[in-house]
Write a protein that holds these residues in place. Sequence first.
Motif, PDB file in Angstrom:
ATOM      1  N   ALA A 250       4.954   3.346   9.378  1.00 51.79           N
ATOM      2  CA  ALA A 250       6.208   3.161   8.642  1.00 51.79           C
ATOM      3  C   ALA A 250       6.005   3.166   7.134  1.00 51.79           C
ATOM      4  CB  ALA A 250       6.865   1.845   9.065  1.00 51.79           C
ATOM      5  N   TYR A 251       4.907   2.583   6.672  1.00 56.34           N
ATOM      6  CA  TYR A 251       4.730   2.385   5.230  1.00 56.34           C
ATOM      7  C   TYR A 251       3.715   3.323   4.582  1.00 56.34           C
ATOM      8  CZ  TYR A 251       7.290  -2.015   5.813  1.00 56.34           C
ATOM      9  OH  TYR A 251       8.248  -2.955   6.095  1.00 56.34           O
ATOM     10  N   VAL A 252       2.650   3.688   5.304  1.00 56.43           N
ATOM     11  CA  VAL A 252       1.529   4.372   4.663  1.00 56.43           C
ATOM     12  C   VAL A 252       1.536   5.872   4.912  1.00 56.43           C
ATOM     13  CG1 VAL A 252      -0.988   4.536   4.521  1.00 56.43           C
ATOM     14  CG2 VAL A 252       0.116   2.293   4.720  1.00 56.43           C
ATOM     15  N   THR A 253       1.538   6.285   6.180  1.00 57.72           N
ATOM     16  CA  THR A 253       1.421   7.721   6.448  1.00 57.72           C
ATOM     17  C   THR A 253       2.640   8.484   5.938  1.00 57.72           C
ATOM     18  OG1 THR A 253       2.289   7.382   8.691  1.00 57.72           O
ATOM     19  CG2 THR A 253      -0.092   7.417   8.424  1.00 57.72           C
ATOM     20  N   ARG A 254       3.823   7.900   6.006  1.00 57.76           N
ATOM     21  CA  ARG A 254       5.012   8.589   5.512  1.00 57.76           C
ATOM     22  C   ARG A 254       5.008   8.723   3.995  1.00 57.76           C
ATOM     23  NH1 ARG A 254      10.409   5.309   6.734  1.00 57.76           N
ATOM     24  NH2 ARG A 254      11.237   7.102   5.604  1.00 57.76           N
TER      25      ARG A 254
ATOM     26  N   VAL B 176       0.830  -1.199   0.000  1.00 60.32           N
ATOM     27  CA  VAL B 176       0.000   0.000   0.000  1.00 60.32           C
ATOM     28  C   VAL B 176       0.866   1.251   0.000  1.00 60.32           C
ATOM     29  CG1 VAL B 176      -1.727   1.296   1.323  1.00 60.32           C
ATOM     30  CG2 VAL B 176      -1.918  -1.193   1.112  1.00 60.32           C
ATOM     31  N   GLY B 177       1.946   1.230   0.768  1.00 54.75           N
ATOM     32  CA  GLY B 177       2.860   2.374   0.792  1.00 54.75           C
ATOM     33  C   GLY B 177       3.478   2.650  -0.559  1.00 54.75           C
ATOM     34  N   TRP B 178       3.856   1.586  -1.287  1.00 53.86           N
ATOM     35  CA  TRP B 178       4.389   1.765  -2.636  1.00 53.86           C
ATOM     36  C   TRP B 178       3.360   2.428  -3.554  1.00 53.86           C
ATOM     37  CZ3 TRP B 178       6.608  -3.867  -3.087  1.00 53.86           C
ATOM     38  CH2 TRP B 178       7.845  -3.918  -2.419  1.00 53.86           C
ATOM     39  N   ALA B 179       2.086   2.026  -3.401  1.00 55.41           N
ATOM     40  CA  ALA B 179       1.038   2.582  -4.255  1.00 55.41           C
ATOM     41  C   ALA B 179       0.893   4.089  -4.032  1.00 55.41           C
ATOM     42  CB  ALA B 179      -0.284   1.876  -3.991  1.00 55.41           C
TER      43      ALA B 179
ATOM     44  N   VAL C 195       0.713  -3.436  13.997  1.00 52.39           N
ATOM     45  CA  VAL C 195       0.002  -3.031  12.777  1.00 52.39           C
ATOM     46  C   VAL C 195      -0.039  -1.511  12.695  1.00 52.39           C
ATOM     47  CG1 VAL C 195      -2.217  -3.091  11.570  1.00 52.39           C
ATOM     48  CG2 VAL C 195      -1.350  -5.156  12.711  1.00 52.39           C
ATOM     49  N   LYS C 196      -0.318  -0.852  13.802  1.00 52.20           N
ATOM     50  CA  LYS C 196      -0.320   0.610  13.811  1.00 52.20           C
ATOM     51  C   LYS C 196       1.047   1.157  13.421  1.00 52.20           C
ATOM     52  CE  LYS C 196      -3.873   0.969  17.431  1.00 52.20           C
ATOM     53  NZ  LYS C 196      -4.179   1.444  18.796  1.00 52.20           N
ATOM     54  N   LYS C 197       2.101   0.534  13.924  1.00 45.51           N
ATOM     55  CA  LYS C 197       3.452   0.986  13.580  1.00 45.51           C
ATOM     56  C   LYS C 197       3.768   0.732  12.111  1.00 45.51           C
ATOM     57  CE  LYS C 197       4.834   2.522  17.607  1.00 45.51           C
ATOM     58  NZ  LYS C 197       5.184   3.948  17.811  1.00 45.51           N
TER      59      LYS C 197
ATOM     60  N   LYS D  50      -2.545  11.202  -2.643  1.00 44.37           N
ATOM     61  CA  LYS D  50      -2.222  11.669  -1.298  1.00 44.37           C
ATOM     62  C   LYS D  50      -3.518  12.009  -0.559  1.00 44.37           C
ATOM     63  CE  LYS D  50       2.236  11.702  -2.236  1.00 44.37           C
ATOM     64  NZ  LYS D  50       3.199  10.751  -1.650  1.00 44.37           N
ATOM     65  N   GLY D  51      -3.619  11.554   0.662  1.00 43.87           N
ATOM     66  CA  GLY D  51      -4.811  11.812   1.451  1.00 43.87           C
ATOM     67  C   GLY D  51      -5.856  10.726   1.382  1.00 43.87           C
ATOM     68  N   ASP D  52      -5.745   9.807   0.416  1.00 38.06           N
ATOM     69  CA  ASP D  52      -6.627   8.642   0.440  1.00 38.06           C
ATOM     70  C   ASP D  52      -6.361   7.860   1.727  1.00 38.06           C
ATOM     71  OD1 ASP D  52      -7.779   9.318  -1.943  1.00 38.06           O
ATOM     72  OD2 ASP D  52      -6.773   7.790  -3.140  1.00 38.06           O
ATOM     73  N   ALA D  53      -7.340   7.053   2.126  1.00 36.17           N
ATOM     74  CA  ALA D  53      -7.329   6.574   3.506  1.00 36.17           C
ATOM     75  C   ALA D  53      -7.107   5.074   3.652  1.00 36.17           C
ATOM     76  CB  ALA D  53      -8.631   6.952   4.197  1.00 36.17           C
TER      77      ALA D  53
END
Length: 454
Positions: A158-162, A127-130, A152-154, A138-141
Amino acid sequence: MEPANDDDHRANGSDHSHLAKKPKLSTSSSSLITDFEIREEFAHHQPGIARINNGSFGSCPASIIAAQKRWQLRFLQQPDDFFLNHLQKRILHSRTIIKDVINAEHVDEVSLVDNATTAAAIVLQHVGWAFAEGRFKKGDAVVMLHCAFQAVKKSIEAYVTRAGGSVIVVHLPFPLRSEVEIVAEFRKALAKGKANGKKVRLAIIDHITSMPCVVIPVRDLVKICREEGVERVFVDAAHAIGSVPVDVKEIGADFYVSNLHKWFFCPPSVAFLYCRKSPVSPDLHHPVVSHEYGNGLAIESAWIGTRDYSSQLVIPEVLEFINRFEGGIEGIRLRNHKAVIEMGQMLANAWGTSLGCPPDMSPGMAMVGLPVNLRILSDTDALNLRNRLRKHFGVEVPIHYEEIKELQDGDGYVTGYARISHQVYNKVDDYIKLKDAILQLVRDGVTCKMLHSE
């Protein structure tokens, strides 16, 4: 129970007609395991401890530990031959067993990984790569439950919010009275994620939340996701297999992970990650890149460098152990559920509290309210009480602090819950030991504030 010869048809990675054979999930009454044999299988547990926390790390029978040692020795005797000629066939055999147990369509949908944390990294890395590559805006949830596992939160962090994704949190009430409360809050979160033209790219749904422990109506939530246009659904079912029925076709998620070392008697650590095949299946990869990169997630996961793969290889032996119980895995599951509810209600009656959710929303674990006199007012209080129970009373049980409070007839608010588990090795005396320990603390006027100095 010796590992089978490698010319056994079950281990032949090229013969899928044999591998697709349905595993036997129950056994005849003439070969059922006895109470004495159960005690022997778990005699390595530390004596004098009421171990009612199977949910955290699971339990591994002695016969499976012995089988694991044989696999380890077999590798060490001739590692080159074992790696080149046998390892992948054996892992394929284990994957095929899991494929049939969870009712997956094809063995290629099943990968074996270390644990649910690794599986979350695999899905959330994708998901982070996408987001990073511009396929997601940007901003999709990403939507998740507020009580999602901390790892999972971490991984989301690490991958999505950044990478530019946003996170919508579903706040679930607790104590819970019905599944309706969960569905209502989940719909609100999806609506928030879709506001202002945004899209929900991934929903992460726990099948069984960890703390507090609740069975989530996962099929209903997956269906809602499909109706609302959520792109992918990832079910974090770390506690599920062996604890609740698992049929991945019925559940309908894109990704589903469950640990095999919690309630399925495998040694730590091993989990399966199911990835539903479809015309638009994403290209997932293991975060540890080896020479198998690009050969599909299942093959990538089956070799991430030199390591101990024995926990993945003993799955056939584990199934044989499970089938020594009446009704196989379903029989074990039903007996554990019945027992944990009975013990939970016994404790609640003794302490003047109640269960945290209805019995049908509890798996092989239950949340039991603790007496208000203990004054559990923080996570630190909960940890200190857990430590006191272990050190002074020989009871191992997680304690949960719940900021949302339940009124108890004007005497105060229930803010602390014991999460009790039941597995085949547990006895009624384990729960009586917990009951008496808590009552002793109350009689002595002990509050959690007094435990801070320990």
